[in-house]
Write an enzyme that holds these catalytic residues in place. Structure first.
Site, mmCIF file in Angstrom:
data_model
loop_
_atom_site.group_PDB
_atom_site.id
_atom_site.type_symbol
_atom_site.label_atom_id
_atom_site.label_comp_id
_atom_site.label_asym_id
_atom_site.label_seq_id
_atom_site.Cartn_x
_atom_site.Cartn_y
_atom_site.Cartn_z
ATOM 1 N N SER A 91 116.132 83.042 23.967
ATOM 2 C CA SER A 91 114.711 83.358 24.173
ATOM 3 C C SER A 91 113.718 82.228 23.975
ATOM 4 O O SER A 91 112.550 82.380 24.303
ATOM 5 C CB SER A 91 114.301 84.516 23.278
ATOM 6 O OG SER A 91 114.681 85.716 23.887
ATOM 7 N N LYS A 139 104.360 83.385 18.748
ATOM 8 C CA LYS A 139 104.978 84.591 19.312
ATOM 9 C C LYS A 139 104.654 85.787 18.423
ATOM 10 O O LYS A 139 104.619 85.664 17.187
ATOM 11 C CB LYS A 139 106.497 84.371 19.397
ATOM 12 C CG LYS A 139 107.254 85.461 20.136
ATOM 13 C CD LYS A 139 108.736 85.068 20.271
ATOM 14 C CE LYS A 139 109.540 86.118 21.024
ATOM 15 N NZ LYS A 139 110.959 85.756 21.184
ATOM 16 N N SER A 176 112.777 86.000 25.804
ATOM 17 C CA SER A 176 111.651 86.843 25.484
ATOM 18 C C SER A 176 110.385 86.101 25.051
ATOM 19 O O SER A 176 109.325 86.692 25.010
ATOM 20 C CB SER A 176 112.065 87.796 24.360
ATOM 21 O OG SER A 176 112.370 87.060 23.187
HETATM 22 N N1 GLN Z 1 117.689 87.767 26.705
HETATM 23 C C1 GLN Z 1 118.554 87.993 25.591
HETATM 24 C C2 GLN Z 1 118.490 89.433 25.194
HETATM 25 O O1 GLN Z 1 117.888 90.170 25.879
HETATM 26 C C3 GLN Z 1 118.143 87.100 24.451
HETATM 27 C C4 GLN Z 1 116.919 87.540 23.770
HETATM 28 C C5 GLN Z 1 116.492 86.647 22.667
HETATM 29 O O2 GLN Z 1 116.969 85.526 22.530
HETATM 30 N N2 GLN Z 1 115.612 87.169 21.835
HETATM 31 O O3 GLN Z 1 119.043 89.838 24.222
#
Ligand code: GLN
Length: 494
Positions: free
Chosen positions: A178, A79, A154
């Site tokens: 994410s 990532k 994400s």
């Molecule tokens: N979707 C969640 C957010 O927007 C979690 C994101 C993540 O785990 N980085 O904060």
């Protein structure tokens, strides 16, 4: 050898049996990615030269008889918020478009020592803020099961890369879901380790009390292998811990049967669409066939988790993102404004900030910075931030209590399968709701695993058949329990 069949385990066997060299297979991966990724957009960029030279080096070491272990030569996707020395690391943001990492994240250092090969950096929501990878400043990643749908986020690029066989496995990061949500949407396995089990050194921070790096893989066994390689205390991350006892092991079925699984009634109280409900029932049925005992439990503060997260997380985001000021780190080329010298002039300095941050951050990042600054500001701090911290404690205590009765907790990963691209972009609240089952785990710092209910979905009447994941939540530093159950689960559905 079809690269699409490769898991870490199979790759290792192939290498030991001299079915291929690391160089050959790395080349084959790049050829495959170049053909396939124009449709999926999982990668932001490939790191072909360094991957091939690492592959060569591993081949030489193997020829010299060095025993490099199970990760030797394994092609991984990383990532783009995890630093690899000398490579760009944008975290999906324009503000870091030109930022090149000057050091390796601790997880990368460890993987390099194990002989892993990095194919490239994967797409993600900007600074990991999002649930669909649509918040990337660069491109939209597609779900390999249906190109009109999102891969989740994400870590959508990492999940899509593994699901479409463009990497044997990947690393993602998880602040509120994410790793687990995109793994669920793409039909692969994702592990969010216990907070502190894996060093965050070299991870571009989103919300530091919630962030964890973890594996996205094709099998539960592979998730365990990668987790074992990256975990451990690190003096460069004061929150990292030594007490994760996990070792790759083949748990005995009789030990797995001793684990009691809790079903929190609050997670099944509506809001689930029928297909997900059916899939979760199927997962429970499969596990019951192993003679594992289930019990209904209650996590009464679950309903406050999302609100609590959307106060604590933005507060930390606003602090972490303050460092991107146009002076340190790479800047927008357009903002090649007079740096330090001229910045002595106050209004000039303000201009640098305004221009860099105004142009460099996307809407979601700005929304959270503003929200976070607000909840931390004088007069509101107690009403919002302090209160959210207290609620966080209650959520953690719910889990502590539940774990007096059960060893593992089973829930859905997300209320729906992968949604359509564009479906939720105009409604941030709808987007936030897709993490309702994953967020409490981060607030409580627990380990959790996302597993596809059925890699070849049958029972769902969705068209096309979309994967659905279920989540196993473990006690702190008991990754061994969730991975153990997960491994037996996979054997049933094979
Ligand atoms: N979707 C969640 C957010 O927007 C979690 C994101 C993540 O785990 N980085 O904060």
């Amino acid at each position: 050898m079809d690269i699409r069949d490769l898991t870490i385990k199979k790759f290792h066997e192939g290498l030991v049996n001299k079915q291929f060299s690391v160089f050959e297979i790395t080349k084959a991966f790049f050829n495959y990615i170049k053909e396939k990724d124009s449709r999926i957009n999982a990668y932001l960029r490939l790191t072909e030269d360094s991957a091939l030279s690492r592959a060569n080096k591993v081949d030489i070491e193997l020829a010299e008889g060095k025993n490099l272990g199970i990760l030797a030569g394994i092609p991984l996707a990383i990532k783009d918020n995890i630093l690899i020395e000398g490579e760009l690391a944008t975290a999906g943001s324009k503000i870091l478009e030109n930022y090149r990492a000057s050091y390796d994240a601790t997880v990368i250092k460890k993987l390099k020592k194990s002989g892993a090969v990095f194919l490239g950096k994967t797409n993600m929501d900007e600074f990991a803020m999002g649930s669909s990878t649509e918040n990337s400043a660069f491109k939209i990643t597609k779900n390999p099961h249906d190109l009109e749908r999102v891969p989740g986020g994400s870590s959508g690029g990492s999940a899509a890369a593994v699901a479409s066989d463009m990497a044997v496995a990947a690393l993602g990061s998880d602040t509120g879901g994410s790793i687990r949500q995109p793994a669920g949407f793409c039909g692969v396995v994702g592990l969010k380790p216990t907070y502190g089990a894996v060093s965050r050194n070299g991870l571009i921070a989103m919300a530091s009390s919630l962030d964890q790096i973890g594996p996205i893989t094709k099998t539960v066994e592979d998730a365990g292998i990668l987790f074992e390689a990256i975990k451990g205390k690190d003096e460069l991350d004061a929150t990292s811990a030594t007490n994760s006892e996990f070792r790759i092991q083949n748990s005995e079925l009789q030990d797995i049967r001793k684990l009691k699984i809790g079903l929190p009634k609050e997670y099944f109280a509506g809001g689930l669409i029928k297909e997900v409900e059916e899939a979760i029932e199927e997962a429970i049925k499969n596990l019951k066939s192993l003679k594992i005992e289930f019990k209904e439990i209650s996590l009464p503060h679950t309903k406050y988790a999302l609100s609590c997260y959307y106060i604590i997380m933005p507060a930390e985001v606003s602090a972490n993102l303050a460092r991107f000021d146009g002076v340190r780190y790479a800047r927008l080329s357009d903002a090649k404004l007079r740096i330090h010298a001229n910045a002595a002039n106050k209004s000039e300095l303000l201009n640098i900030y305004l221009k860099t941050r105004g142009e460099g951050f996307g809407d979601e990042a700005k929304r959270r910075i503003i929200l976070g600054t607000f909840v931390l500001s004088s007069g509101y701090y107690d009403a919002y931030y302090s209160k959210a911290q207290k609620v966080r404690r209650l959520i953690k205590e719910d889990f502590d209590k539940a774990f007096e009765e059960v060893d593992v907790i089973l829930t859905p990963v997300s209320p729906t399968p992968a949604f359509k691209i564009g479906e939720k972009t105009d409604d941030p609240l709808q987007m936030y709701l897709s993490d309702i089952f994953t967020i409490p785990v981060n607030l409580a710092g627990l380990p959790a695993l996302s597993i596809p209910v059925n890699p070849k979905p049958k029972t769902q009447n969705l068209k096309p058949n979309l994967p659905v994941g279920f989540q196993l939540i473990g006690k702190p530093f008991r990754e061994v329990d969730i991975l153990g159950i997960g491994q037996y689960y996979e054997k049933i559905i094979e």
